[in-house]
Design an enzyme around this catalytic site. Structure first.
Site, mmCIF file in Angstrom:
data_model
loop_
_atom_site.group_PDB
_atom_site.id
_atom_site.type_symbol
_atom_site.label_atom_id
_atom_site.label_comp_id
_atom_site.label_asym_id
_atom_site.label_seq_id
_atom_site.Cartn_x
_atom_site.Cartn_y
_atom_site.Cartn_z
ATOM 1 N N ASP A 112 2.338 -5.596 8.257
ATOM 2 C CA ASP A 112 0.937 -6.000 8.357
ATOM 3 C C ASP A 112 0.524 -6.142 9.812
ATOM 4 O OD1 ASP A 112 0.410 -6.010 5.621
ATOM 5 O OD2 ASP A 112 1.152 -8.046 5.365
ATOM 6 N N LYS A 134 -4.096 0.383 -2.751
ATOM 7 C CA LYS A 134 -4.914 -0.305 -3.767
ATOM 8 C C LYS A 134 -6.156 0.513 -4.129
ATOM 9 C CE LYS A 134 -3.525 -5.090 -2.917
ATOM 10 N NZ LYS A 134 -2.678 -5.032 -1.718
ATOM 11 N N ASP A 179 0.469 0.959 0.094
ATOM 12 C CA ASP A 179 -0.281 -0.074 -0.642
ATOM 13 C C ASP A 179 -1.772 0.161 -0.385
ATOM 14 O OD1 ASP A 179 -1.075 -2.433 -1.862
ATOM 15 O OD2 ASP A 179 -0.328 -3.730 -0.265
ATOM 16 N N THR A 193 -11.879 10.528 -7.923
ATOM 17 C CA THR A 193 -11.624 10.108 -6.540
ATOM 18 C C THR A 193 -10.247 9.455 -6.413
ATOM 19 O OG1 THR A 193 -13.984 9.813 -6.244
ATOM 20 C CG2 THR A 193 -12.579 8.766 -4.607
ATOM 21 N N LYS A 231 6.352 -1.498 3.565
ATOM 22 C CA LYS A 231 5.033 -1.342 2.930
ATOM 23 C C LYS A 231 3.953 -1.248 3.996
ATOM 24 C CE LYS A 231 2.621 -4.923 1.079
ATOM 25 N NZ LYS A 231 1.255 -4.786 1.558
ATOM 26 N N ARG A 271 8.671 -16.816 -0.543
ATOM 27 C CA ARG A 271 8.977 -17.617 0.649
ATOM 28 C C ARG A 271 10.353 -18.241 0.496
ATOM 29 N NH1 ARG A 271 5.364 -15.207 2.001
ATOM 30 N NH2 ARG A 271 3.452 -15.767 3.071
#
Ligand code: C5P
Length: 241
Positions: A13, A65, A63, A72, A35, A188
């Protein structure tokens, strides 16, 4: 790779290709996959994905989404297939026809490229949505019932599995069976910071509940020593499952 490691998917990220490449160089061989999500894809594009692959990422989960009309969504899956991803996802809320179109597009591409078909996952109910948020958009059912319903629709459309929060794993596993992939974020290590995730579980608890793969971002990438953090999580996974 040590036992447990292959079940870790690290979320890259960041909008910065150089940062993503650094994480891949630090972690390749210690985790099972990486990812790339909307933040990275919209800043770095397909070239960014190729850069992390060139750095040794191995299996890549795109990812993206996807949520759009079937034609499409199929086009997006075809474009993504050119990058040879391991996993790709679509929103189940795009509907059964869009999910079927995604599956057919992935099959066609795999045939045309002579490559394995990317595995297709459905996002059911985003973990940021609670019962009140569902009501606000006109869905009267409970969150868990909606998740299970969408997971079943995904399976009927030919998809390989779902992305699901730790709290939903068991209900999906019971209804969709063992062969259905469950990929779980919101994980976590015990005692770690929860950041902005509210529905969290430890790696061991998520694996015991029936998750196949765990998505971990900041618990690994923001650690002082990401490789050591990944190794300790892998040990916890191995002990749990
Ligand atoms: O840093 P952290 O471990 O919270 O990152 C979790 C990753 O999983 C992020 O990339 C986030 O977008 C993703 N994700 C999530 N919850 C979902 C679906 C995806 O946290 N329901």
């Amino acid at each position: 790779m040590k036992p447990g490691s292959e079940r870790i998917i690290v979320a890259l990220d960041t909008p910065e290709v150089a940062q993503a490449v650094r994480w891949v160089e630090q972690l390749a061989g210690t985790v099972g996959a990486f990812k790339v999500g909307l933040e990275f894809l919209h800043a770095a594009g397909p070239e960014g994905v190729r850069a992390v692959q060139a750095a040794g990422a191995g299996r890549v989960f795109i990812d993206g989404k996807f949520s759009d009309i079937p034609n499409t969504v199929a086009g997006a899956v075809r474009s993504t297939c050119a990058l040879n991803p391991w996993l790709v996802n679509v929103h189940a809320m795009a509907g059964p026809a869009a999910m079927r179109a995604a599956y057919e597009a992935a099959q066609e591409c795999a045939r045309a490229n002579g490559a394995p078909r990317p595995l297709l996952l459905a996002v059911t109910v985003l973990t940021s949505l609670d019962r009140d948020a569902l009501r606000a958009i006109g869905v009267g059912a409970e969150v868990q019932d909606t998740v299970v319903r969408l997971a079943l629709l995904a399976r009927e459309a030919g998809l390989d599995g779902v992305v699901a929060s730790p709290l939903e794993i068991q209900a999906i596993r019971e209804v969709c069976g063992d062969g259905f992939l469950i990929v779980t974020p919101g994980v976590r290590p015990a005692g770690g910071a929860t950041h902005d995730q509210s529905r969290v579980a430890t790696p061991g608890a998520a694996i015991r509940a029936g998750a196949d793969y765990l998505v971990l971002g900041r618990a690994i990438t923001a650690a002082a020593d990401p490789r050591a953090a990944a190794e300790s999580i892998a040990a916890e996974i191995a002990a749990a499952g």
